[in-house]
Write a protein that holds these residues in place. Structure first.
Motif, PDB file in Angstrom:
ATOM      1  N   LEU A 156       0.729  -1.159   0.261  1.00  8.81           N
ATOM      2  CA  LEU A 156       0.469   0.033  -0.534  1.00  8.81           C
ATOM      3  C   LEU A 156       1.229   1.250   0.318  1.00  8.81           C
ATOM      4  N   ALA A 157       1.903   1.167   0.591  1.00  9.41           N
ATOM      5  CA  ALA A 157       2.957   2.282   0.159  1.00  9.41           C
ATOM      6  C   ALA A 157       2.727   3.231   1.264  1.00  9.41           C
ATOM      7  N   TYR A 158       2.863   2.345   2.159  1.00 10.54           N
ATOM      8  CA  TYR A 158       2.251   3.230   3.657  1.00 10.54           C
ATOM      9  C   TYR A 158       3.497   3.305   4.147  1.00 10.54           C
ATOM     10  N   THR A 159       3.969   4.000   4.856  1.00 12.44           N
ATOM     11  CA  THR A 159       5.127   4.786   5.696  1.00 12.44           C
ATOM     12  C   THR A 159       4.565   3.484   7.080  1.00 12.44           C
ATOM     13  N   TRP A 160       6.119   2.652   7.006  1.00 13.72           N
ATOM     14  CA  TRP A 160       5.796   1.430   8.232  1.00 13.72           C
ATOM     15  C   TRP A 160       6.668   2.368   9.417  1.00 13.72           C
ATOM     16  N   PRO A 161       5.778   2.019  10.445  1.00 14.86           N
ATOM     17  CA  PRO A 161       5.559   2.853  12.293  1.00 14.86           C
ATOM     18  C   PRO A 161       7.045   2.128  13.452  1.00 14.86           C
ATOM     19  N   LEU A 162       7.699   1.018  12.385  1.00 13.37           N
ATOM     20  CA  LEU A 162       9.516   0.283  13.344  1.00 13.37           C
ATOM     21  C   LEU A 162      10.111   0.988  12.932  1.00 13.37           C
ATOM     22  N   LYS A 163      11.199   1.401  13.896  1.00 19.35           N
ATOM     23  CA  LYS A 163      12.059   2.090  13.527  1.00 19.35           C
ATOM     24  C   LYS A 163      13.180   1.004  12.796  1.00 19.35           C
ATOM     25  N   GLN A 164      13.361   0.164  13.505  1.00 19.37           N
ATOM     26  CA  GLN A 164      14.305  -1.296  13.762  1.00 19.37           C
ATOM     27  C   GLN A 164      14.003  -1.408  12.465  1.00 19.37           C
ATOM     28  N   ASN A 165      12.866  -1.586  11.508  1.00 13.86           N
ATOM     29  CA  ASN A 165      12.830  -2.034  10.454  1.00 13.86           C
ATOM     30  C   ASN A 165      12.890  -1.056   9.167  1.00 13.86           C
ATOM     31  N   LEU A 166      13.371   0.457   9.362  1.00 14.91           N
ATOM     32  CA  LEU A 166      12.696   1.554   8.425  1.00 14.91           C
ATOM     33  C   LEU A 166      14.840   0.876   7.065  1.00 14.91           C
ATOM     34  N   GLY A 167      15.102   0.622   7.890  1.00 18.67           N
ATOM     35  CA  GLY A 167      16.531   0.182   7.070  1.00 18.67           C
ATOM     36  C   GLY A 167      16.640  -0.340   6.002  1.00 18.67           C
ATOM     37  N   LEU A 309      24.603 -17.983   3.391  1.00 19.00           N
ATOM     38  CA  LEU A 309      24.804 -16.792   3.596  1.00 19.00           C
ATOM     39  C   LEU A 309      23.154 -16.727   3.969  1.00 19.00           C
ATOM     40  N   PRO A 310      22.716 -15.892   4.717  1.00 17.26           N
ATOM     41  CA  PRO A 310      21.115 -15.923   4.596  1.00 17.26           C
ATOM     42  C   PRO A 310      20.285 -14.728   4.383  1.00 17.26           C
ATOM     43  N   SER A 311      19.496 -15.157   3.398  1.00 14.15           N
ATOM     44  CA  SER A 311      18.869 -13.284   2.527  1.00 14.15           C
ATOM     45  C   SER A 311      17.844 -12.807   3.423  1.00 14.15           C
ATOM     46  N   ASN A 312      17.831 -12.674   4.472  1.00 14.48           N
ATOM     47  CA  ASN A 312      16.735 -12.136   5.147  1.00 14.48           C
ATOM     48  C   ASN A 312      15.334 -11.907   4.539  1.00 14.48           C
ATOM     49  N   LEU A 313      15.445 -13.656   3.726  1.00 12.71           N
ATOM     50  CA  LEU A 313      13.929 -13.501   3.001  1.00 12.71           C
ATOM     51  C   LEU A 313      13.339 -14.684   3.281  1.00 12.71           C
ATOM     52  N   TRP A 314      11.871 -14.887   2.227  1.00 10.89           N
ATOM     53  CA  TRP A 314      11.911 -16.648   2.350  1.00 10.89           C
ATOM     54  C   TRP A 314      11.874 -17.087   1.048  1.00 10.89           C
ATOM     55  N   SER A 351      12.292 -13.923   7.113  1.00 10.14           N
ATOM     56  CA  SER A 351      12.826 -12.303   6.580  1.00 10.14           C
ATOM     57  C   SER A 351      12.845 -11.375   7.796  1.00 10.14           C
ATOM     58  N   SER A 352      12.925 -10.130   7.120  1.00  5.98           N
ATOM     59  CA  SER A 352      13.348  -9.458   8.751  1.00  5.98           C
ATOM     60  C   SER A 352      12.400  -9.015   9.454  1.00  5.98           C
ATOM     61  N   PHE A 353      10.991  -8.951   9.064  1.00  5.86           N
ATOM     62  CA  PHE A 353      10.090  -8.425  10.064  1.00  5.86           C
ATOM     63  C   PHE A 353       9.755 -10.316  10.652  1.00  5.86           C
ATOM     64  N   THR A 354      10.355 -11.441  11.081  1.00  2.63           N
ATOM     65  CA  THR A 354      10.344 -12.832  11.906  1.00  2.63           C
ATOM     66  C   THR A 354      10.693 -12.260  12.709  1.00  2.63           C
ATOM     67  N   PRO A 355       9.868 -12.781  13.939  1.00  2.00           N
ATOM     68  CA  PRO A 355      10.884 -12.706  15.432  1.00  2.00           C
ATOM     69  C   PRO A 355      12.377 -13.853  15.334  1.00  2.00           C
ATOM     70  N   ASN A 356      13.125 -13.836  15.761  1.00  2.83           N
ATOM     71  CA  ASN A 356      13.727 -14.714  16.329  1.00  2.83           C
ATOM     72  C   ASN A 356      13.606 -16.315  16.581  1.00  2.83           C
ATOM     73  N   TYR A 357      12.524 -16.322  17.126  1.00  8.14           N
ATOM     74  CA  TYR A 357      12.204 -17.529  17.812  1.00  8.14           C
ATOM     75  C   TYR A 357      11.680 -18.595  16.752  1.00  8.14           C
ATOM     76  N   LEU A 358      11.216 -17.671  16.172  1.00  7.03           N
ATOM     77  CA  LEU A 358      10.400 -18.693  14.582  1.00  7.03           C
ATOM     78  C   LEU A 358      11.666 -18.868  13.112  1.00  7.03           C
ATOM     79  N   ARG A 359      12.377 -18.143  13.497  1.00  3.29           N
ATOM     80  CA  ARG A 359      13.636 -18.270  12.647  1.00  3.29           C
ATOM     81  C   ARG A 359      14.729 -20.077  12.937  1.00  3.29           C
ATOM     82  N   PHE A 374       4.655 -10.294  -0.323  1.00  2.00           N
ATOM     83  CA  PHE A 374       5.333 -10.591   0.854  1.00  2.00           C
ATOM     84  C   PHE A 374       7.022 -10.854   0.327  1.00  2.00           C
ATOM     85  N   PHE A 375       7.493 -10.645   1.478  1.00  2.00           N
ATOM     86  CA  PHE A 375       8.901 -10.683   1.365  1.00  2.00           C
ATOM     87  C   PHE A 375       9.531 -12.043   1.337  1.00  2.00           C
TER      88      PHE A 375
END
Length: 383
Positions: A156-167, A309-314, A351-359, A374-375
């Motif tokens: 939707l091209a919305y701003t992502w509100p969580l700063k840790q994932n803005l990079g 090297l992990p890709s941080n993507l599914w 993905s970068s939005f997946t908590p560590n315990y699900l990786r 999706f990512f």
């Protein structure tokens, strides 16, 4: 018939650790929903979207239904008509746009009441196996919906509100050049074993699989490599529009990629993302390589990161999402069984939005091969 395997998913996490994880997940959910601008909750009907407020209500309903109502509709909800309005198993995707939801304030109060009841259980310091299982199920379900919010916001091209994932979410290069790793014939323990903690039913049960020798790329395919594919189509006089990533655009000689609401110059070394399995296969056909199987990618992801090297993507595989022999559904029967339809593909990784315990290497994600919202990305194997 529902098996009682889930009561044996030990070792159980401590109540204190579960409390911290649930508080973190709840904070993520509330931040996402509260940062929506007025009107942004009204989205167009699309296969890859849900109405945001409906999705918010659904994840609350799911938590209450399994943790506090014990999976029984006869146990009343804190929210009137919750089963009719918020149960994804009975409300078809398109019908979610027609649901008459209450105000956001009412949904937020519902969320707070349900979470506080669970926090009270966790603060008591003692959990039954049933409580431990269902609180984890609700937590991980919420985490998955928080990740779904991320790719919805991207769409939707919305701003992502969580700063840790803005990079940028591309991988670090780790100082070595991409290469193909030769993996000899190996016996893989595919799936999850008993007494290894919480698992999802499609991981049952661990079994030995003989994997023939293969060569797999140490890195996922990059933007630069994928751009070469598009240019080759253009040079051949073939339109590449259907193969172009959805969030790319070209201005003059420069390429750009949209990350949420920001257009960034394309980083050629970063991993290409938002690629469907179908387009990944077209790239492989052009390159003379192939997608890895679930077994091959599982074997790679269970090996030390020093080699790959992990890709941080599914990451896509060529394997159809199907049950392992002897599969039995856990209480939430719609988690896996409806998708064993021969149409969905297995993805591995995170993905970068997946908590560590699900990786976890055993985790099996699954989507239709036409999906790219999706990512997701892919790596290749030599033929």
């Amino acid at each position: 018939m529902i098996q009682l395997d889930y009561l044996g998913y030990e070792p159980w996490p401590s109540p204190n650790n579960l409390l911290k994880d649930l508080e973190r997940s709840a904070h993520v959910t509330q931040t996402i929903i509260n940062k929506l601008d007025p009107g942004q909750e009204k989205v167009h009907l699309s296969p890859g979207l849900n109405p945001p407020h409906w999705e918010f209500g659904h994840l609350i309903w799911f938590h209450e239904f399994w943790v506090h109502r014990h999976g029984q509709q006869s146990n009343p909800s804190l929210f009137p008509d919750a089963d009719e309005l918020l149960n994804s198993s009975v409300i078809s995707h398109d019908d979610r746009w027609q649901v008459q939801l209450p105000s956001l304030d009412i949904l937020q109060n519902y969320f707070s009441e349900v979470m506080e009841r669970t926090f009270t259980i966790l603060r008591s310091g003692s959990l039954s196996p049933e409580q431990a299982y269902f609180i984890q199920l609700a937590l991980y379900h919420e985490d998955m919906h928080n990740e779904a919010f991320a790719y919805m916001w991207q769409s939707l091209a919305y701003t992502w509100p969580l700063k840790q994932n803005l990079g940028s979410i591309e991988e670090q290069q780790n100082g070595f050049e991409p290469r193909y790793i030769k993996i000899p014939q190996s016996q893989l323990q595919l799936g999850s074993a008993p007494n290894t903690g919480f698992i999802f039913d499609n991981e049952k049960w661990q079994h030995a699989v003989l994997v023939p020798s293969f060569s797999i790329s140490s890195h996922a395919v990059t933007n630069g490599e994928y751009l070469e594919f598009l240019k080759s189509l253009s040079d051949a006089g073939v339109s590449f529009i259907e193969h172009q990533p959805a969030y790319w655009k070209k201005e003059g000689d420069a390429w750009f990629e949209r990350f949420f609401d920001q257009w960034l110059e394309l980083d050629l070394k970063a991993t290409v993302r938002h690629i469907s399995a179908h387009n990944a296969e077209q790239y492989c056909l052009w390159k003379g390589v192939r997608l890895p199987t679930e077994n091959e990618l599982s074997l790679l992801m269970a090996s030390p990161h020093a080699d790959w090297l992990p890709s941080n993507l599914w990451e896509w595989t060529s394997s159809t999402f199907m049950p392992f022999k002897g599969f039995s559904a856990d209480p939430y029967q719609d988690y896996s069984a409806p998708w064993f339809d021969g149409k969905h593909r297995v993805l591995k990784g995170w993905s970068s939005f997946t908590p560590n315990y699900l990786r976890r290497p055993q985790f099996r994600n699954f989507y239709l091969p036409s999906r790219s919202d999706f990512f997701c990305g892919f790596r290749t194997c030599l033929i």
